[in-house]
Design a protein around this motif. Sequence first.
Motif: not given
Length: 88
Positions: A5-10, A65-71
């Motif tokens: 549940d974290q994004s690439v941005l996180d 979008l880094a905030c919407q992609m899962e790593p």
Amino acid sequence: MSQKDQSVLDVALRAKVALNHTCGGNGTCGTCRVFVIQGLEKLGPRNEIEAEMAQDRVFQASERLACQMEPVDGLVVFQDIFLRWQRR
């Protein structure tokens, strides 16, 4: 090492990687747009928020979008501010 549940941005921010973002990861500003250099085939489809932004701003398939992609393992992204300014 990402957590569920974290994004690439996180993950980037936790690792102290400078990644532009202004809306707090809500997918409304587009400033965390990145180019996927490696691992695009491992990513799931864009969610509704990201799909709307991509359509409005005519993103290429590799722009996400880094905030919407899962790593995912093996993902390599690049953020180029100059290209963003040039496209406006």
